[in-house]
Design a protein around this motif. Structure first.
Motif, PDB file in Angstrom:
ATOM      1  N   ALA A 241      -4.705   4.084   8.162  1.00  0.00           N
ATOM      2  CA  ALA A 241      -5.371   3.631   6.940  1.00  0.00           C
ATOM      3  C   ALA A 241      -4.449   2.753   6.100  1.00  0.00           C
ATOM      4  O   ALA A 241      -4.886   1.753   5.508  1.00  0.00           O
ATOM      5  CB  ALA A 241      -5.844   4.833   6.122  1.00  0.00           C
ATOM      6  N   VAL A 242      -3.159   3.100   6.028  1.00  0.00           N
ATOM      7  CA  VAL A 242      -2.196   2.268   5.292  1.00  0.00           C
ATOM      8  C   VAL A 242      -2.092   0.899   5.941  1.00  0.00           C
ATOM      9  O   VAL A 242      -2.139  -0.142   5.262  1.00  0.00           O
ATOM     10  CB  VAL A 242      -0.810   2.953   5.248  1.00  0.00           C
ATOM     11  CG1 VAL A 242       0.257   1.976   4.761  1.00  0.00           C
ATOM     12  CG2 VAL A 242      -0.848   4.173   4.341  1.00  0.00           C
TER      13      VAL A 242
ATOM     14  N   PRO B 127      -2.991   0.153  -4.877  1.00  0.00           N
ATOM     15  CA  PRO B 127      -3.609   0.402  -3.562  1.00  0.00           C
ATOM     16  C   PRO B 127      -2.940   1.571  -2.840  1.00  0.00           C
ATOM     17  O   PRO B 127      -1.744   1.542  -2.585  1.00  0.00           O
ATOM     18  CB  PRO B 127      -3.372  -0.923  -2.821  1.00  0.00           C
ATOM     19  CG  PRO B 127      -2.122  -1.477  -3.424  1.00  0.00           C
ATOM     20  CD  PRO B 127      -2.106  -1.034  -4.872  1.00  0.00           C
ATOM     21  N   TRP B 128      -3.713   2.604  -2.527  1.00  0.00           N
ATOM     22  CA  TRP B 128      -3.103   3.789  -1.940  1.00  0.00           C
ATOM     23  C   TRP B 128      -3.985   4.464  -0.905  1.00  0.00           C
ATOM     24  O   TRP B 128      -5.196   4.296  -0.873  1.00  0.00           O
ATOM     25  CB  TRP B 128      -2.722   4.802  -3.022  1.00  0.00           C
ATOM     26  CG  TRP B 128      -3.830   5.252  -3.935  1.00  0.00           C
ATOM     27  CD1 TRP B 128      -4.098   4.773  -5.202  1.00  0.00           C
ATOM     28  CD2 TRP B 128      -4.823   6.267  -3.676  1.00  0.00           C
ATOM     29  NE1 TRP B 128      -5.180   5.429  -5.736  1.00  0.00           N
ATOM     30  CE2 TRP B 128      -5.641   6.354  -4.822  1.00  0.00           C
ATOM     31  CE3 TRP B 128      -5.081   7.115  -2.595  1.00  0.00           C
ATOM     32  CZ2 TRP B 128      -6.716   7.238  -4.918  1.00  0.00           C
ATOM     33  CZ3 TRP B 128      -6.146   8.005  -2.677  1.00  0.00           C
ATOM     34  CH2 TRP B 128      -6.948   8.051  -3.835  1.00  0.00           C
ATOM     35  N   VAL B 129      -3.298   5.257  -0.067  1.00  0.00           N
ATOM     36  CA  VAL B 129      -3.926   6.208   0.854  1.00  0.00           C
ATOM     37  C   VAL B 129      -3.208   7.527   0.616  1.00  0.00           C
ATOM     38  O   VAL B 129      -1.991   7.551   0.447  1.00  0.00           O
ATOM     39  CB  VAL B 129      -3.749   5.778   2.323  1.00  0.00           C
ATOM     40  CG1 VAL B 129      -4.270   6.854   3.263  1.00  0.00           C
ATOM     41  CG2 VAL B 129      -4.435   4.442   2.578  1.00  0.00           C
ATOM     42  N   ASP B 130      -3.938   8.641   0.575  1.00  0.00           N
ATOM     43  CA  ASP B 130      -3.277   9.914   0.338  1.00  0.00           C
ATOM     44  C   ASP B 130      -4.017  11.039   1.035  1.00  0.00           C
ATOM     45  O   ASP B 130      -5.184  10.903   1.424  1.00  0.00           O
ATOM     46  CB  ASP B 130      -3.187  10.208  -1.163  1.00  0.00           C
ATOM     47  CG  ASP B 130      -2.067  11.182  -1.509  1.00  0.00           C
ATOM     48  OD1 ASP B 130      -1.282  11.526  -0.607  1.00  0.00           O
ATOM     49  OD2 ASP B 130      -1.976  11.602  -2.677  1.00  0.00           O
TER      50      ASP B 130
ATOM     51  N   VAL C 248       0.871  -1.168   0.000  1.00  0.00           N
ATOM     52  CA  VAL C 248       0.000   0.000   0.000  1.00  0.00           C
ATOM     53  C   VAL C 248       0.909   1.219   0.000  1.00  0.00           C
ATOM     54  O   VAL C 248       1.924   1.239   0.702  1.00  0.00           O
ATOM     55  CB  VAL C 248      -0.918   0.035   1.238  1.00  0.00           C
ATOM     56  CG1 VAL C 248      -1.759   1.314   1.246  1.00  0.00           C
ATOM     57  CG2 VAL C 248      -1.827  -1.188   1.273  1.00  0.00           C
ATOM     58  N   THR C 249       0.563   2.234  -0.780  1.00  0.00           N
ATOM     59  CA  THR C 249       1.391   3.428  -0.823  1.00  0.00           C
ATOM     60  C   THR C 249       0.722   4.597  -0.112  1.00  0.00           C
ATOM     61  O   THR C 249      -0.504   4.731  -0.121  1.00  0.00           O
ATOM     62  CB  THR C 249       1.700   3.870  -2.270  1.00  0.00           C
ATOM     63  OG1 THR C 249       0.504   4.358  -2.876  1.00  0.00           O
ATOM     64  CG2 THR C 249       2.276   2.732  -3.077  1.00  0.00           C
ATOM     65  N   PHE C 250       1.548   5.414   0.516  1.00  0.00           N
ATOM     66  CA  PHE C 250       1.124   6.737   0.965  1.00  0.00           C
ATOM     67  C   PHE C 250       1.417   7.656  -0.206  1.00  0.00           C
ATOM     68  O   PHE C 250       2.519   8.135  -0.384  1.00  0.00           O
ATOM     69  CB  PHE C 250       1.901   7.123   2.218  1.00  0.00           C
ATOM     70  CG  PHE C 250       1.642   8.539   2.705  1.00  0.00           C
ATOM     71  CD1 PHE C 250       0.604   9.316   2.200  1.00  0.00           C
ATOM     72  CD2 PHE C 250       2.441   9.090   3.693  1.00  0.00           C
ATOM     73  CE1 PHE C 250       0.375  10.610   2.647  1.00  0.00           C
ATOM     74  CE2 PHE C 250       2.226  10.387   4.160  1.00  0.00           C
ATOM     75  CZ  PHE C 250       1.193  11.144   3.643  1.00  0.00           C
ATOM     76  N   GLY C 251       0.400   7.863  -1.048  1.00  0.00           N
ATOM     77  CA  GLY C 251       0.570   8.609  -2.285  1.00  0.00           C
ATOM     78  C   GLY C 251      -0.130   7.897  -3.421  1.00  0.00           C
ATOM     79  O   GLY C 251      -0.160   6.664  -3.487  1.00  0.00           O
ATOM     80  N   ARG C 252      -0.705   8.673  -4.322  1.00  0.00           N
ATOM     81  CA  ARG C 252      -1.473   8.090  -5.417  1.00  0.00           C
ATOM     82  C   ARG C 252      -0.594   7.590  -6.556  1.00  0.00           C
ATOM     83  O   ARG C 252       0.603   7.876  -6.599  1.00  0.00           O
ATOM     84  CB  ARG C 252      -2.445   9.150  -5.958  1.00  0.00           C
ATOM     85  CG  ARG C 252      -3.713   9.286  -5.152  1.00  0.00           C
ATOM     86  CD  ARG C 252      -4.450  10.584  -5.446  1.00  0.00           C
ATOM     87  NE  ARG C 252      -3.954  11.675  -4.620  1.00  0.00           N
ATOM     88  CZ  ARG C 252      -4.412  12.920  -4.683  1.00  0.00           C
ATOM     89  NH1 ARG C 252      -5.369  13.221  -5.557  1.00  0.00           N
ATOM     90  NH2 ARG C 252      -3.930  13.856  -3.890  1.00  0.00           N
TER      91      ARG C 252
END
Length: 333
Positions: free
Chosen positions: A301-302, A164-167, A150-154
């Motif tokens: 969330a990540v 899969p991301w959270v931003d 999962v990334t912090f960033g789109r």
């Protein structure tokens, strides 16, 4: 004399519940009634019970460890957001019974090389990835190798990507800043951003442009109010010297850039209102109004999406923290 080993059965007997309830409390606490969960946790603490990680891994096929690549930064361009995110992610992991394995990287390809090694040597459950950018090869490699991440960033190159991301909504954050300055009477509100193509910087730039457009400021009218520079204070100071004389307020793409703008403001003897982005310790120290990224919520969330990969992507709203760097426009502004 060796004390008898405390087991799940020991905890279950002390709490007056089944072994399955003990297991659920430790692994899926949300499915256990609060009063029962409290009774089990009290027994765990009283008996000083420590689950066998090796046994858990054999049973579940999971190591309960996620990897995180720690990128080297330049002294002139520190990463206060990255440092705070790591702490928040580690705290979120611990709260769910997981751990974060840190490893040092120098660039995207080096990070991918570490992914490859750690999948084989450390048997990690997946990776948290940060600092996404256009044409980022890391997500493609992780997806093709069927590695959870999962990334912090789109996924800036392809908005429709299943990545899969959270931003944090950068455009919304800058729009908050513009709205704050507009309420203070400013009508010539500039933007000091990064060079085009960074993804994050472009998103924040669009937030500024659309916020002004929504208030009747035409793009052609606002175009002289925009400058770009690298994310370093000296570069921002140089860029701001030319910009500050044309505007009464400036929204900056980061607190580091805002620090450079405040240096230029002091040199020129101006009273320009300045807003940063990140609400870093620097912002607290110098009285900088800034957009705050809710990093604890982002980290939670990540982590949740690493544990439960089917959860949808999340775009989280930031907030504005007002300090002394912004004030009502002076007469004639």
């Amino acid at each position: 004399m060796v004390a008898p080993r405390v087991t799940v059965a020991t905890v279950a007997a002390a709490a007056g519940v089944s072994r399955q309830t003990v297991s659920n409390t430790l692994n899926c606490p949300q499915v256990v009634r609060p009063d029962t969960r409290d009774r089990v946790l009290a027994a765990v603490e009283q008996l000083d019970y420590h689950p066998s990680l090796a046994a858990r891994q054999l049973k579940t096929g999971r190591s309960r460890v996620f990897g995180y690549g720690l990128r080297t930064t330049r002294a002139s361009s520190p990463d206060p957001i990255g440092d705070r995110f790591i702490h928040a992610l580690a705290s979120a992991a611990q709260a769910h019974g997981y751990r974060i394995l840190l490893f040092a990287t120098v660039d995207d390809l080096d990070e991918i090389a570490h992914y490859r090694k750690l999948r084989l040597q450390a048997d990690l459950d997946g990776f948290a990835v940060t600092n996404t950018h256009r044409d980022d090869p890391r997500g493609n490699w992780l997806s093709k190798s069927s590695t959870p991440y999962v990334t912090f960033g789109r996924a800036w190159t392809d908005a429709a990507s299943p990545h899969p991301w959270v931003d944090v909504d950068g455009a919304a954050g800058v729009a908050l800043a513009v709205g704050h300055l507009w309420e203070l009477g400013h009508r010539r509100i500039g933007f000091l951003g990064w060079p085009q193509g960074s993804g994050v910087g472009d998103d924040r730039f669009h937030g500024w442009r659309y916020a002004l457009l929504a208030r009747g400021v035409r793009p052609g009218e606002a175009s002289p109010w925009h400058r770009a520079c690298e994310n370093a204070t000296d570069a921002a100071t140089a860029a701001a010297r030319d910009l500050l004389s044309a505007v009464t307020a400036v929204v900056c793409v980061s607190d580091i850039v805002a620090l450079g703008a405040m240096t230029a403001r002091s040199e020129l003897g101006l009273s320009t209102s300045i807003v940063g982005f990140d609400d870093s310790p620097v912002a607290h120290a110098i009285g900088l109004t800034s957009i705050a990224q809710p990093l604890t919520r982002v980290a939670d969330a990540v982590l949740e999406r690493l544990i439960h990969p089917t959860m949808p992507n999340a775009l989280i709203e930031p907030s504005l923290t007002r300090r002394s760097s912004t004030s009502p426009v002076q007469s004639g502004g």
